[in-house]
Structures are given as structure tokens and as C-alpha cells.
Write a protein that holds these residues in place. Structure first.
Motif, PDB file in Angstrom:
ATOM      1  N   ASN A   8       0.820  -1.213   0.000  1.00 31.37           N
ATOM      2  CA  ASN A   8       0.000   0.000   0.000  1.00 31.37           C
ATOM      3  C   ASN A   8       0.862   1.275   0.000  1.00 31.37           C
ATOM      4  O   ASN A   8       0.641   2.195   0.795  1.00 31.37           O
ATOM      5  N   MET A   9       1.843   1.315  -0.894  1.00 26.88           N
ATOM      6  CA  MET A   9       2.723   2.472  -1.027  1.00 26.88           C
ATOM      7  C   MET A   9       2.431   3.187  -2.346  1.00 26.88           C
ATOM      8  O   MET A   9       1.655   2.713  -3.173  1.00 26.88           O
ATOM      9  N   SER A  10       3.082   4.325  -2.524  1.00 20.81           N
ATOM     10  CA  SER A  10       2.943   5.049  -3.779  1.00 20.81           C
ATOM     11  C   SER A  10       3.655   4.287  -4.895  1.00 20.81           C
ATOM     12  O   SER A  10       4.487   3.407  -4.639  1.00 20.81           O
ATOM     13  N   ALA A  11       3.339   4.633  -6.139  1.00 22.94           N
ATOM     14  CA  ALA A  11       3.970   3.970  -7.273  1.00 22.94           C
ATOM     15  C   ALA A  11       5.481   4.133  -7.232  1.00 22.94           C
ATOM     16  O   ALA A  11       6.236   3.187  -7.512  1.00 22.94           O
ATOM     17  N   ARG A  12       5.954   5.315  -6.860  1.00 21.95           N
ATOM     18  CA  ARG A  12       7.401   5.558  -6.791  1.00 21.95           C
ATOM     19  C   ARG A  12       8.055   4.676  -5.727  1.00 21.95           C
ATOM     20  O   ARG A  12       9.137   4.110  -5.948  1.00 21.95           O
ATOM     21  N   GLU A  13       7.406   4.553  -4.558  1.00 23.63           N
ATOM     22  CA  GLU A  13       7.973   3.747  -3.474  1.00 23.63           C
ATOM     23  C   GLU A  13       7.998   2.261  -3.830  1.00 23.63           C
ATOM     24  O   GLU A  13       8.993   1.574  -3.564  1.00 23.63           O
ATOM     25  N   VAL A  14       6.914   1.773  -4.428  1.00 24.73           N
ATOM     26  CA  VAL A  14       6.888   0.375  -4.844  1.00 24.73           C
ATOM     27  C   VAL A  14       7.961   0.125  -5.904  1.00 24.73           C
ATOM     28  O   VAL A  14       8.639  -0.909  -5.913  1.00 24.73           O
ATOM     29  N   GLY A  15       8.135   1.095  -6.803  1.00 23.53           N
ATOM     30  CA  GLY A  15       9.169   0.969  -7.820  1.00 23.53           C
ATOM     31  C   GLY A  15      10.557   0.840  -7.216  1.00 23.53           C
ATOM     32  O   GLY A  15      11.377   0.034  -7.685  1.00 23.53           O
ATOM     33  N   LEU A  16      10.836   1.594  -6.174  1.00 26.49           N
ATOM     34  CA  LEU A  16      12.145   1.527  -5.523  1.00 26.49           C
ATOM     35  C   LEU A  16      12.343   0.182  -4.826  1.00 26.49           C
ATOM     36  O   LEU A  16      13.441  -0.385  -4.854  1.00 26.49           O
ATOM     37  N   VAL A  17      11.288  -0.337  -4.196  1.00 30.81           N
ATOM     38  CA  VAL A  17      11.386  -1.643  -3.530  1.00 30.81           C
ATOM     39  C   VAL A  17      11.729  -2.730  -4.556  1.00 30.81           C
ATOM     40  O   VAL A  17      12.658  -3.528  -4.350  1.00 30.81           O
ATOM     41  N   PHE A  18      11.020  -2.757  -5.659  1.00 32.75           N
ATOM     42  CA  PHE A  18      11.270  -3.789  -6.652  1.00 32.75           C
ATOM     43  C   PHE A  18      12.516  -3.515  -7.486  1.00 32.75           C
ATOM     44  O   PHE A  18      13.052  -4.429  -8.117  1.00 32.75           O
ATOM     45  N   PHE A  19      12.994  -2.292  -7.467  1.00 28.66           N
ATOM     46  CA  PHE A  19      14.306  -2.007  -8.065  1.00 28.66           C
ATOM     47  C   PHE A  19      15.384  -2.716  -7.252  1.00 28.66           C
ATOM     48  O   PHE A  19      16.313  -3.320  -7.809  1.00 28.66           O
ATOM     49  N   GLY A  20      15.259  -2.675  -5.927  1.00 32.72           N
ATOM     50  CA  GLY A  20      16.188  -3.416  -5.066  1.00 32.72           C
ATOM     51  C   GLY A  20      16.106  -4.903  -5.319  1.00 32.72           C
ATOM     52  O   GLY A  20      17.132  -5.599  -5.354  1.00 32.72           O
TER      53      GLY A  20
END
Length: 407
Positions: free
Chosen positions: A231-243
Motif C-alpha cells: 500500500n505504497m505510492s507507485a514511486r515507493e513500490v518501484g524503488l522496492v522492486f528495483f532493489g
């Protein structure tokens, strides 16, 4: 392998590979925004993965036959054009059903492209086939890592942004491929559509394919469902899955070969499967803790990277059939897990709770480990076969045989 001293054709295809593999994780950050904007449920939104993977898996049955008749370059270009159309039309859509449908078109294009990309890299590379595979893995890893990041950045503007972004980038890749990739001077032997099914009669290949189906079930549960409990913003989810993507790329290229040299191929795969199942169980227990979910996603990337490399190499050696045929059969089976898991995870999360999808994913991965153990007597020869150091004089034939290895 010196990445700076490769022919332009190799770099062109590698660039296209990076963009193509962005498609796997690109939609992750925008799953929840799409659901919120279009009034869709998690299970409906997760069909973006299901349609993509189902069509991609089915298309793998024909990619060998198509590329062996049309040639590598033309097959690549057709695949790129289909991706451009599918991604662009998805961005223009106003209903979840239409987006799911155009993602299926995208999956068809991706199958045609990725199934022949390695063949192009191998045939044009100045290095050994093993080095070409590592180079391909690096491009795959960069694409998988960059997908969620770009999806998050563009998704923060609009959920349509990532779809249009892929379409534009693929158009650029199409131009680069037309200009820099030479037409093959050799014509591979046409393969039959029945060959992949015949290949699955070999117990070793069937066993590793079912193992991959079950571990992909856990993989796509993680990929498609986690954005909802996060339940995060698109930018935050993107950073998590970038990791996650960075961990996957590192493990694919660096960790997997080292584990293989120390423990052997099958024990290393088994270790990765058990590790991944443990991560999913931790996420099932602490689903309400965002820190655990974030850490679980990134750590899972390490185990998935190990499996991506070693399972594919096992497929190369599992059965006495042409490698392209073996890979087509294997890809058809394994993508079934990627097609079923996203929808089922969304449905279980909606009807029961957020914990259940991860428990089911963990159980599937552990079942995959059991299948691998049961199949080990048919795969004992894996570590006794020679590597992939194929002489330059035989490289075109090797490229044809490897056409769908890492799709």
C-alpha cells in the motif's frame, strides 16, 4: 568478457533485451493505481500478469518453429513491433479488460523477441557461448531491475506512463536493431511444433520443468500481489522492486556460478528453493509489517537470481534433444505457474486475507523442491557434462540451438 569490445550488433540486441525485460516488473508499481483508477479488484488487476505470462508460455511452443523459418533478425523485429503495439494500446485503454487483453498481445511479442535474442547475441559475439550467456543475463538483470524503477517514476505521473514509455523505448530498439543487426548468413533446420511435446517425455526435462512451474508460482505471487499489502505510492513500490531486481541480477551473474562450483548444480538449486520458501513464509507471518515485506522482496531476489541461472543451464543439459526445443518445452510448462499465481493470489487475498497468498506460494515452492529431489536420478549427469565453450566455427549452429534458452 570485455563488454566494451563487443560488436555493435551484440550491443544493439542487448539494449533491446534490457527494454524487453523491463516489461516483467514495469507494471508492479502501477497495479494499485490502475485498480484505484478503474475500480478493479486485486484479482482482476493481477490478470495483467496472467494474460501476459499465459500467452508468452503458449507462444514459446511456436517460437522455435517461427525463428527457424523466418530467421533471427526478422523474428526479433516482428516481436518488437508486436510489443510496441501491445504496450501503446494498453496505455490508451480505459478498462481493465482491455489492458489485460493488450498485455496478452505484449506477451506474444515478448515471446518472439526474447526467444531469439540470445541466438543473435551468441552468433554475433566475439566470445564463448558461456560468456555470451553471462552477457545476456546481465542485460536481463538490468532490465528486470530498471522496470520497476521506471514504472514507479512514470507511474507517479500517470498509470498510463509506463505503457507509453515501453512503446517509445521499443520503437527506438526497433530502429537500432534494423540498423545494427546483420541478417544471418546461415539458415537453421526448421523445427516441428510437435518437438517440444516429444521432449517432455524425458523424465529429467519434465522434472525440472515442473520444478520451475512451482517455483514460478511463488515468484509471481511475490511479484503480482505484494504491491497491494505494501500500500505504497507507485514511486515507493518501484524503488522496492528495483532493489529486488538488483539482487536478482547480482545473484544471476555472480552468486549462482560460485555456488555451482562449490556445491554442484542441483544442491544449489535446492538451497535456493528452500531459501525462497522461507522468505515467503516470513512474509506470510508478518504480512502486516511493511519492513518485513520490503526486506522479503529484496532478499527473494537473491534466491530467484540463483534459480534463474542454474535452472536454465540444467534445461540445456537435461535431455538429449536440441536445446531450442528443450527450452520451448520447458518455457511452456514453467510459465503456467506465472499465469495462474497472480490471479489466485489476488483472489485468496480478497476472499480470505493477505497472509494466505504467501502461504500458498511457499507451499508451491517447497513442492517444487520435492519434485527436484524426486527427479535427481534423471539429472545426475548435469555436472558431468562439459561447459558451453563452443568453438567459433560452430557458433551459428550453437546460436540456433540456443534460440530460446533464457526466455
Amino acid at each position: 568478457m570485455n563488454l566494451l569490445h563487443q560488436p555493435k550488433a551484440v550491443l544493439a540486441v542487448a539494449f533491446s533485451c534490457v527494454i524487453a525485460f523491463m516489461g516483467i516488473g514495469l507494471v508492479d508499481p502501477i497495479l494499485k493505481p490502475i485498480a484505484d483508477s478503474l475500480g478493479a479488484t486485486p484479482s482482476q488487476t493481477s490478470l495483467l500478469f496472467t494474460s501476459y505470462m499465459a500467452v508468452m508460455g503458449l507462444a514459446m511452443l511456436i517460437t522455435s518453429a517461427v525463428s527457424s523459418r523466418l530467421g533471427v533478425k526478422l523474428t526479433l523485429l516482428i516481436g518488437l513491433l508486436v510489443i510496441i503495439a501491445g504496450a501503446g494500446l494498453a496505455g490508451l485503454s480505459d478498462s481493465i479488460g482491455a489492458i489485460v487483453g493488450y498485455r496478452a498481445v505484449w506477451g506474444l511479442g515478448n515471446a518472439l523477441f526474447v526467444a531469439t535474442a540470445l541466438a543473435a547475441i551468441v552468433s554475433a559475439s566475439r566470445s564463448s557461448v558461456r560468456d555470451a550467456i553471462i552477457f545476456y543475463e546481465a542485460a536481463l538483470g538490468v532490465g528486470i531491475a530498471a522496470g520497476p524503477l521506471i514504472g514507479g517514476v512514470l507511474g507517479a505521473i500517470s498509470w498510463r506512463g509506463p505503457f507509453f514509455g515501453v512503446s517509445v523505448l521499443m520503437a527506438l530498439a526497433f530502429i537500432v536493431t534494423v540498423l545494427l543487426l546483420p541478417k544471418s548468413t546461415t539458415k537453421p533446420k526448421p523445427s516441428s511444433l510437435k518437438d517440444p511435446f516429444r521432449a517432455l517425455r524425458h523424465r529429467g526435462l519434465l522434472g525440472i520443468a515442473i520444478t520451475a512451474l512451482l517455483y514460478n508460482f511463488g515468484f509471481f505471487t511475490l511479484l503480482a500481489y505484494t504491491p497491494f499489502p505494501l500500500n505504497m505510492s507507485a514511486r515507493e513500490v518501484g524503488l522496492v522492486f528495483f532493489g529486488w531486481g538488483l539482487a536478482l541480477a547480482f545473484a544471476s551473474v555472480i552468486v549462482a556460478p560460485r555456488l555451482q562450483s562449490v556445491f554442484g548444480t542441483l544442491p544449489s538449486i535446492l538451497l535456493a528453493l528452500i531459501g525462497f520458501a522461507a522468505v515467503l513464509m516470513a512474509m506470510a507471518i508478518w504480512t502486516d509489517e511493511k519492513a518485513v515485506l520490503v526486506a522479503g522482496v529484496v532478499v527473494a531476489g537473491l534466491f530467484l537470481g540463483i534459480n534463474n541461472t542454474l535452472v536454465t543451464e540444467t534445461v540445456m543439459k537435461a535431455a538429449p534433444v536440441e536445446r531450442g526445443v528443450a527450452s520451448a518445452a520447458y518455457s511452456f510448462v514453467r510459465f503456467s505457474g506465472g499465469a495462474i499465481a497472480p490471479w489466485l493470489a489476488g483472489y485468496l487475498g480478497e476472499t480470505i486475507n493477505d497472509h494466505v497468498p504467501y502461504w500458498v506460494g511457499a507451499a508451491a515452492v517447497l513442492l517444487g523442491a520435492s519434485v527436484l529431489i524426486a527427479s535427481r536420478k534423471h539429472l545426475r549427469h548435469i555436472d558431468h557434462q562439459p561447459g558451453h565453450e563452443i568453438p567459433l566455427s560452430t557458433r551459428p549452429a550453437a546460436a540456433s540451438a540456443l534460440a530460446t534458452e533464457h526466455a
